[in-house]
Design a protein around this motif. Structure first.
Motif, PDB file in Angstrom:
ATOM      1  N   ILE A 153       8.485  -8.039  -0.366  1.00 54.86           N
ATOM      2  CA  ILE A 153       8.043  -6.976  -1.273  1.00 54.86           C
ATOM      3  C   ILE A 153       7.085  -6.026  -0.547  1.00 54.86           C
ATOM      4  O   ILE A 153       7.171  -4.802  -0.695  1.00 54.86           O
ATOM      5  N   GLN A 154       6.182  -6.591   0.240  1.00 54.29           N
ATOM      6  CA  GLN A 154       5.236  -5.763   0.977  1.00 54.29           C
ATOM      7  C   GLN A 154       5.957  -4.850   1.969  1.00 54.29           C
ATOM      8  O   GLN A 154       5.608  -3.667   2.114  1.00 54.29           O
ATOM      9  N   ARG A 155       6.978  -5.394   2.630  1.00 48.86           N
ATOM     10  CA  ARG A 155       7.743  -4.589   3.583  1.00 48.86           C
ATOM     11  C   ARG A 155       8.484  -3.458   2.870  1.00 48.86           C
ATOM     12  O   ARG A 155       8.522  -2.321   3.354  1.00 48.86           O
ATOM     13  N   ALA A 156       9.069  -3.770   1.723  1.00 49.17           N
ATOM     14  CA  ALA A 156       9.783  -2.743   0.950  1.00 49.17           C
ATOM     15  C   ALA A 156       8.808  -1.667   0.479  1.00 49.17           C
ATOM     16  O   ALA A 156       9.131  -0.460   0.497  1.00 49.17           O
ATOM     17  N   LYS A 157       7.608  -2.068   0.053  1.00 53.68           N
ATOM     18  CA  LYS A 157       6.602  -1.082  -0.361  1.00 53.68           C
ATOM     19  C   LYS A 157       6.234  -0.170   0.799  1.00 53.68           C
ATOM     20  O   LYS A 157       6.106   1.055   0.628  1.00 53.68           O
ATOM     21  N   THR A 158       6.077  -0.749   1.980  1.00 58.29           N
ATOM     22  CA  THR A 158       5.724   0.048   3.158  1.00 58.29           C
ATOM     23  C   THR A 158       6.810   1.078   3.465  1.00 58.29           C
ATOM     24  O   THR A 158       6.509   2.237   3.799  1.00 58.29           O
ATOM     25  N   ILE A 159       8.057   0.649   3.334  1.00 62.00           N
ATOM     26  CA  ILE A 159       9.180   1.576   3.574  1.00 62.00           C
ATOM     27  C   ILE A 159       9.128   2.737   2.587  1.00 62.00           C
ATOM     28  O   ILE A 159       9.281   3.911   2.962  1.00 62.00           O
ATOM     29  N   LEU A 160       8.899   2.434   1.304  1.00 66.08           N
ATOM     30  CA  LEU A 160       8.826   3.486   0.278  1.00 66.08           C
ATOM     31  C   LEU A 160       7.623   4.397   0.504  1.00 66.08           C
ATOM     32  O   LEU A 160       7.710   5.617   0.312  1.00 66.08           O
ATOM     33  N   MET A 161       6.506   3.806   0.920  1.00 65.20           N
ATOM     34  CA  MET A 161       5.301   4.595   1.171  1.00 65.20           C
ATOM     35  C   MET A 161       5.535   5.587   2.314  1.00 65.20           C
ATOM     36  O   MET A 161       5.094   6.741   2.258  1.00 65.20           O
ATOM     37  N   THR A 163       8.628   6.627   3.554  1.00 66.78           N
ATOM     38  CA  THR A 163       9.766   7.546   3.383  1.00 66.78           C
ATOM     39  C   THR A 163       9.592   8.492   2.195  1.00 66.78           C
ATOM     40  O   THR A 163      10.199   9.574   2.170  1.00 66.78           O
ATOM     41  N   ARG A 164       8.777   8.097   1.210  1.00 64.39           N
ATOM     42  CA  ARG A 164       8.627   8.938   0.014  1.00 64.39           C
ATOM     43  C   ARG A 164       7.199   9.431  -0.191  1.00 64.39           C
ATOM     44  O   ARG A 164       6.888  10.009  -1.230  1.00 64.39           O
ATOM     45  N   ASN A 165       6.360   9.116   0.786  1.00 61.87           N
ATOM     46  CA  ASN A 165       4.965   9.561   0.721  1.00 61.87           C
ATOM     47  C   ASN A 165       4.285   9.093  -0.571  1.00 61.87           C
ATOM     48  O   ASN A 165       3.652   9.865  -1.296  1.00 61.87           O
ATOM     49  N   LEU A 166       4.443   7.798  -0.861  1.00 62.82           N
ATOM     50  CA  LEU A 166       3.871   7.211  -2.079  1.00 62.82           C
ATOM     51  C   LEU A 166       2.643   6.380  -1.728  1.00 62.82           C
ATOM     52  O   LEU A 166       2.487   5.908  -0.597  1.00 62.82           O
ATOM     53  N   SER A 167       1.786   6.181  -2.729  1.00 60.84           N
ATOM     54  CA  SER A 167       0.694   5.218  -2.572  1.00 60.84           C
ATOM     55  C   SER A 167       1.269   3.812  -2.726  1.00 60.84           C
ATOM     56  O   SER A 167       2.414   3.633  -3.166  1.00 60.84           O
ATOM     57  N   GLU A 168       0.474   2.827  -2.388  1.00 63.99           N
ATOM     58  CA  GLU A 168       0.953   1.439  -2.488  1.00 63.99           C
ATOM     59  C   GLU A 168       1.288   1.098  -3.931  1.00 63.99           C
ATOM     60  O   GLU A 168       2.302   0.451  -4.207  1.00 63.99           O
ATOM     61  N   GLN A 169       0.435   1.505  -4.867  1.00 61.95           N
ATOM     62  CA  GLN A 169       0.680   1.213  -6.281  1.00 61.95           C
ATOM     63  C   GLN A 169       1.930   1.932  -6.769  1.00 61.95           C
ATOM     64  O   GLN A 169       2.740   1.364  -7.516  1.00 61.95           O
ATOM     65  N   GLU A 170       2.111   3.187  -6.346  1.00 65.42           N
ATOM     66  CA  GLU A 170       3.301   3.939  -6.748  1.00 65.42           C
ATOM     67  C   GLU A 170       4.571   3.295  -6.190  1.00 65.42           C
ATOM     68  O   GLU A 170       5.600   3.235  -6.880  1.00 65.42           O
ATOM     69  N   ASP A 173       5.241   0.224  -8.290  1.00 60.22           N
ATOM     70  CA  ASP A 173       5.743   0.618  -9.614  1.00 60.22           C
ATOM     71  C   ASP A 173       7.212   1.044  -9.538  1.00 60.22           C
ATOM     72  O   ASP A 173       8.002   0.737 -10.437  1.00 60.22           O
ATOM     73  N   LEU A 174       7.572   1.720  -8.443  1.00 56.63           N
ATOM     74  CA  LEU A 174       8.964   2.127  -8.267  1.00 56.63           C
ATOM     75  C   LEU A 174       9.867   0.914  -8.082  1.00 56.63           C
ATOM     76  O   LEU A 174      10.965   0.851  -8.668  1.00 56.63           O
ATOM     77  N   LEU A 175       9.410  -0.026  -7.290  1.00 52.58           N
ATOM     78  CA  LEU A 175      10.174  -1.270  -7.115  1.00 52.58           C
ATOM     79  C   LEU A 175      10.387  -1.965  -8.448  1.00 52.58           C
ATOM     80  O   LEU A 175      11.494  -2.394  -8.782  1.00 52.58           O
ATOM     81  N   ARG A 176       9.307  -2.078  -9.213  1.00 52.74           N
ATOM     82  CA  ARG A 176       9.375  -2.789 -10.494  1.00 52.74           C
ATOM     83  C   ARG A 176      10.293  -2.073 -11.475  1.00 52.74           C
ATOM     84  O   ARG A 176      11.080  -2.716 -12.185  1.00 52.74           O
TER      85      ARG A 176
END
Length: 202
Positions: A153-161, A163-170, A173-176
């Motif tokens: 999950i942490q790795r997927a969050k890092t990828i989203l952060m 590639t999409r310029n998101l915060s960790e919480q964002e 939330d997108l994953l969820r």
């Protein structure tokens, strides 16, 4: 407290009487005594010598004669998944024999000459400790699996952060939200994101 403990004893004894026991022991006086005592307890006993490469199906406990001439014998089934506990029958007490007993992962031993006293206790202690070890191993596997999921999950969050310029919480939330939409576990969505990222990077 004492009353509760005594109420468990009959069931524990019934469990022991239903055991399938393999006795790897020469058919000498000790072997005959061991066989007789196990039969009197009510166990289903099969006796063999020398040691087998594979165990009979549904073997619950193994009694194994540990002697100088058997120390070099290989026991392939010892490292198999779900291998039953081993109770060594020990005729000698020296550093080499003690080391052999420890390598068997034994919780207790039965000394030679075999006597009725202590045999039932050895079985009960071995079964209890073996069950405790299996429970601990299952717990450790669950913890390891959970940690692996959290890393995923942490790795997927890092990828989203990234590639999409998101915060960790964002990112979380997108994953969820994706997991809810797809009716999947969040770990499944995270795995899909990681695989997609690996494909795109390749």
């Amino acid at each position: 407290m004492k009353q509760r403990s005594s109420s468990r004893t009959p069931q524990a004894l019934r469990d022991i009487r239903s055991l399938s026991v393999l006795a790897i022991h020469p058919q000498d006086q000790d072997g005959e005594e061991l066989l007789g005592q196990l039969c009197r307890i009510g166990c289903k006993v099969q006796m063999t010598w020398p040691a087998l490469d594979t165990l009979p199906d549904a073997t619950d406990v193994v009694f194994l004669a540990v002697r100088p001439e058997t120390l070099s014998v290989s026991l392939p089934w010892m490292n198999a998944k779900g291998a039953p506990p081993v109770i060594p029958v020990v005729s000698y007490e020296n550093p080499i024999i003690i080391e052999a007993v420890m390598q068997l992962g034994a919780y207790c031993v039965v000394p030679s000459p075999v006597r009725s006293f202590g045999l039932l206790t050895a079985i009960a202690v071995t079964l209890n400790q073996h069950r405790n070890r299996l429970q601990m191993e299952r717990y450790v596997r669950r913890v390891e699996d959970k940690l692996a999921e959290q890393r995923q999950i942490q790795r997927a969050k890092t990828i989203l952060m990234e590639t999409r310029n998101l915060s960790e919480q964002e990112a979380y939330d997108l994953l969820r939200s994706q997991a809810m939409v797809k009716r999947e576990h969040i770990e499944t969505v995270a795995e899909a994101i990681i695989k997609a990222d690996e494909v795109l990077r390749f």
